[in-house]
Design a protein around this motif. Sequence first.
Motif, PDB file in Angstrom:
ATOM      1  N   ALA A 177      63.441 -63.845  59.475  1.00 38.94           N
ATOM      2  CA  ALA A 177      62.864 -64.424  58.090  1.00 38.94           C
ATOM      3  C   ALA A 177      61.746 -63.284  57.692  1.00 38.94           C
ATOM      4  N   ASN A 178      61.953 -62.952  56.598  1.00 42.09           N
ATOM      5  CA  ASN A 178      61.292 -61.894  55.847  1.00 42.09           C
ATOM      6  C   ASN A 178      60.029 -62.642  55.206  1.00 42.09           C
ATOM      7  N   LEU A 179      59.991 -63.702  54.751  1.00 39.88           N
ATOM      8  CA  LEU A 179      58.849 -64.301  54.146  1.00 39.88           C
ATOM      9  C   LEU A 179      58.545 -65.615  54.892  1.00 39.88           C
ATOM     10  N   VAL A 180      57.540 -65.770  55.499  1.00 42.20           N
ATOM     11  CA  VAL A 180      57.173 -67.124  56.281  1.00 42.20           C
ATOM     12  C   VAL A 180      55.673 -67.388  55.798  1.00 42.20           C
ATOM     13  N   ILE A 181      55.516 -68.495  55.247  1.00 42.11           N
ATOM     14  CA  ILE A 181      53.967 -68.945  54.875  1.00 42.11           C
ATOM     15  C   ILE A 181      54.041 -70.234  55.835  1.00 42.11           C
ATOM     16  N   THR A 182      52.863 -70.400  56.385  1.00 41.56           N
ATOM     17  CA  THR A 182      52.530 -71.527  57.202  1.00 41.56           C
ATOM     18  C   THR A 182      51.004 -72.352  56.700  1.00 41.56           C
ATOM     19  N   ALA A 183      51.230 -73.485  57.174  1.00 43.09           N
ATOM     20  CA  ALA A 183      50.036 -74.434  56.701  1.00 43.09           C
ATOM     21  C   ALA A 183      49.249 -74.786  58.076  1.00 43.09           C
ATOM     22  N   GLU A 207      43.571 -75.287  64.231  1.00 42.91           N
ATOM     23  CA  GLU A 207      44.544 -74.539  64.835  1.00 42.91           C
ATOM     24  C   GLU A 207      45.957 -75.090  65.071  1.00 42.91           C
ATOM     25  N   LYS A 208      46.030 -76.384  64.213  1.00 43.23           N
ATOM     26  CA  LYS A 208      47.005 -77.207  64.394  1.00 43.23           C
ATOM     27  C   LYS A 208      48.267 -76.490  63.200  1.00 43.23           C
ATOM     28  N   LEU A 209      49.335 -76.029  63.788  1.00 44.56           N
ATOM     29  CA  LEU A 209      50.421 -75.969  62.872  1.00 44.56           C
ATOM     30  C   LEU A 209      50.883 -77.250  61.987  1.00 44.56           C
ATOM     31  N   VAL A 210      50.746 -77.389  60.995  1.00 45.70           N
ATOM     32  CA  VAL A 210      51.415 -78.497  60.069  1.00 45.70           C
ATOM     33  C   VAL A 210      52.496 -78.337  59.184  1.00 45.70           C
ATOM     34  N   GLY A 211      52.674 -77.137  58.757  1.00 47.39           N
ATOM     35  CA  GLY A 211      53.910 -76.991  57.867  1.00 47.39           C
ATOM     36  C   GLY A 211      54.347 -75.424  57.883  1.00 47.39           C
TER      37      GLY A 211
END
Length: 135
Positions: free
Chosen positions: A43-49, A53-57
């Motif tokens: 994937a060449n564009l990844v946005i995280t929320a 420290e918890k990944l939620v999105g």
Amino acid sequence: MIRYQQGNNLNLDAIIELYRASTLGERRPVEDRERMAAMLQHANLVITAWDGEKLVGIARALTDFVYTTYLSDLAVHQAYQKQGIGKELIRRTKAATDPRASLTLLAAPAAQEYYPHIGFTHMPQCWRINAGENI
């Protein structure tokens, strides 16, 4: 306070746990770690929320950055849904590309009503060849 970041250098276990906690894991190969790692790597564009420290999105996309972006995955942990996180992930995905670029996705059955609500236009002319099918 939710913070957002761009990049795909992420912990695979955290990604798989998020997919499971968002129900997207029902439609992704979460039991196949090698395939999940490749999906993330390519994937060449990844946005995280993140909540601390918890990944939620996550919004995982493939794009040329100037004409079109395919949002292949949008996942928000069930405990964090209905807080605007998904919409913000989409907004940031779109903002990372040229303003003239379109954004396309295939909606999960349960999300059919969500996307028109936030501004997507239904495009019935999509076609697909499923895994295991040939031309």
